[in-house]
Design a protein around this motif. Sequence first.
Motif, PDB file in Angstrom:
ATOM      1  N   ARG A  83     -35.444  25.687 -81.932  1.00 52.64           N
ATOM      2  CA  ARG A  83     -35.207  25.915 -80.621  1.00 52.64           C
ATOM      3  C   ARG A  83     -36.293  26.618 -80.101  1.00 52.64           C
ATOM      4  O   ARG A  83     -36.891  27.337 -80.574  1.00 52.64           O
ATOM      5  N   LEU A  84     -36.616  26.349 -78.645  1.00 57.63           N
ATOM      6  CA  LEU A  84     -37.911  26.915 -78.048  1.00 57.63           C
ATOM      7  C   LEU A  84     -37.321  27.851 -77.000  1.00 57.63           C
ATOM      8  O   LEU A  84     -36.425  27.578 -76.166  1.00 57.63           O
ATOM      9  N   TYR A  85     -38.173  28.862 -76.865  1.00 54.55           N
ATOM     10  CA  TYR A  85     -37.780  30.139 -76.086  1.00 54.55           C
ATOM     11  C   TYR A  85     -39.050  30.273 -75.298  1.00 54.55           C
ATOM     12  O   TYR A  85     -40.151  30.343 -75.817  1.00 54.55           O
ATOM     13  N   LEU A  86     -38.857  31.082 -74.011  1.00 58.49           N
ATOM     14  CA  LEU A  86     -39.949  31.311 -73.214  1.00 58.49           C
ATOM     15  C   LEU A  86     -40.127  32.890 -73.619  1.00 58.49           C
ATOM     16  O   LEU A  86     -38.996  33.518 -73.202  1.00 58.49           O
ATOM     17  N   ILE A  87     -41.174  33.372 -74.091  1.00 59.57           N
ATOM     18  CA  ILE A  87     -41.303  34.669 -74.454  1.00 59.57           C
ATOM     19  C   ILE A  87     -42.091  35.224 -73.361  1.00 59.57           C
ATOM     20  O   ILE A  87     -41.217  36.244 -72.938  1.00 59.57           O
ATOM     21  N   LYS A  88     -43.209  35.074 -73.002  1.00 62.42           N
ATOM     22  CA  LYS A  88     -43.636  35.480 -71.748  1.00 62.42           C
ATOM     23  C   LYS A  88     -44.114  34.275 -71.002  1.00 62.42           C
ATOM     24  O   LYS A  88     -43.820  33.478 -70.589  1.00 62.42           O
ATOM     25  N   HIS A  89     -45.752  34.316 -71.075  1.00 67.18           N
ATOM     26  CA  HIS A  89     -46.178  32.876 -70.705  1.00 67.18           C
ATOM     27  C   HIS A  89     -46.404  32.085 -71.816  1.00 67.18           C
ATOM     28  O   HIS A  89     -47.323  31.126 -71.590  1.00 67.18           O
ATOM     29  N   TYR A  90     -45.935  32.408 -72.706  1.00 67.38           N
ATOM     30  CA  TYR A  90     -45.897  31.535 -74.133  1.00 67.38           C
ATOM     31  C   TYR A  90     -44.826  31.355 -74.573  1.00 67.38           C
ATOM     32  O   TYR A  90     -43.760  31.986 -74.584  1.00 67.38           O
TER      33      TYR A  90
END
Length: 132
Positions: A39-46
Amino acid sequence: MTSDLLFVYGTLMRGFDHPMAQLLSRSADFIGEAHCTGRLYLIKHYPGLLRSDDPAEAVFGELYRLRQPEALLREFDMYEACGEGFAEPTEYIRQMLPVTLEGEVVSEAWTYIYNWPVTGLPRIASGRFLEK
């Protein structure tokens, strides 16, 4: 376990004008687009990748063969602020995981797994950071 393969899914991919992405493109051979279970999450700009046991959950990225794996992995560990010298728990940990390339699982590749809580962070449902 050692491998000269690296799976990237965020700011190290082709098309990013970041010094570390440029280092990767100069120091490794692009093998192809690939994906892993996760699963992919948006942390900040990465983004941050979390492992998953659900084969329906995929994270898409790129697979590279590192020409000097030990030296390059040390550089990327510094960039991801993990490994020796960084306070635990680090934001990322480098782990091996199976990666699928052109429909076939290749031997495991190194990647950076997000290691902090994702509560409240937006999930990138497509599994593609560039489509966030």
